[in-house]
Design a protein around this motif. Sequence first.
Motif, short mmCIF file in Angstrom:
data_model
loop_
_atom_site.label_atom_id
_atom_site.label_comp_id
_atom_site.label_asym_id
_atom_site.label_seq_id
_atom_site.Cartn_x
_atom_site.Cartn_y
_atom_site.Cartn_z
N THR A 19 -97.11 -4.06 -110.34
CA THR A 19 -97.87 -5.30 -110.43
C THR A 19 -97.65 -6.12 -109.17
O THR A 19 -96.60 -6.04 -108.55
CB THR A 19 -97.51 -6.11 -111.68
OG1 THR A 19 -98.37 -7.26 -111.76
CG2 THR A 19 -96.07 -6.57 -111.67
N ASN A 21 -98.20 -9.41 -109.52
CA ASN A 21 -97.87 -10.70 -110.11
C ASN A 21 -96.35 -10.86 -110.19
O ASN A 21 -95.64 -9.88 -110.44
CB ASN A 21 -98.45 -10.81 -111.52
CG ASN A 21 -99.95 -10.77 -111.52
OD1 ASN A 21 -100.55 -9.71 -111.41
ND2 ASN A 21 -100.58 -11.92 -111.65
N THR A 36 -99.47 -15.80 -113.88
CA THR A 36 -100.87 -15.63 -113.52
C THR A 36 -101.41 -16.94 -112.98
O THR A 36 -100.69 -17.95 -112.95
CB THR A 36 -101.71 -15.18 -114.74
OG1 THR A 36 -101.76 -16.27 -115.68
CG2 THR A 36 -101.12 -13.95 -115.40
N THR A 41 -97.80 -15.52 -118.75
CA THR A 41 -98.34 -14.71 -119.84
C THR A 41 -97.26 -13.72 -120.29
O THR A 41 -96.79 -12.91 -119.49
CB THR A 41 -99.59 -13.93 -119.38
OG1 THR A 41 -100.57 -14.86 -118.95
CG2 THR A 41 -100.15 -13.09 -120.50
N ALA A 70 -103.76 -9.17 -114.18
CA ALA A 70 -104.18 -10.30 -115.01
C ALA A 70 -105.48 -10.85 -114.48
O ALA A 70 -105.72 -10.86 -113.27
CB ALA A 70 -103.11 -11.38 -115.00
N GLU A 74 -105.28 -13.41 -118.83
CA GLU A 74 -105.07 -12.31 -119.77
C GLU A 74 -104.48 -11.11 -119.02
O GLU A 74 -105.05 -10.65 -118.03
CB GLU A 74 -106.38 -11.90 -120.43
CG GLU A 74 -107.05 -13.00 -121.24
CD GLU A 74 -106.25 -13.40 -122.45
OE1 GLU A 74 -105.66 -12.50 -123.09
OE2 GLU A 74 -106.21 -14.60 -122.77
N ALA A 75 -103.36 -10.61 -119.50
CA ALA A 75 -102.70 -9.47 -118.86
C ALA A 75 -103.19 -8.16 -119.47
O ALA A 75 -103.44 -8.08 -120.67
CB ALA A 75 -101.18 -9.58 -119.04
#
Length: 126
Positions: A19, A21, A36, A41, A70, A74-75
């Motif tokens: 990821t 993030n 995010t 999240t 994300a 929303e992931a």
Amino acid sequence: SVGKNGTVTLVNNGISVTTNNPVIIDPQSQTVAIRTENGVTVINTLPSQALGGVKQEDKPSVVQSTTLQAQNGEAYYTVKGIQARKFVGIFPVSVDVETKIDAQDGSVINIDRPWYLDLLGFIYTI
């Protein structure tokens, strides 16, 4: 682990997920979350759980990459790979499959596969 370019790799039961993030791990509450654009999240479904809940015809036979992303707060996991099928039950074929899985509840969001599997899936068996 953290890569030189800022990517984070998480491993869960042999499944590696990358990821971009920032990842937040809280050992006290035993939660994993990502930051995010809409805040933090929490990830309720780990990668192995997410893949385990997907039907056989919707996931790759060979996983090439798994990412945690994300959008709009929303992931979701994006699983890319190759699926082994048999044309008319005899001839082996390989098709590219990309499955998006909700990181909150493990449900399938979207499946991207060749159009002919949706139209003629009955002659392409697993």
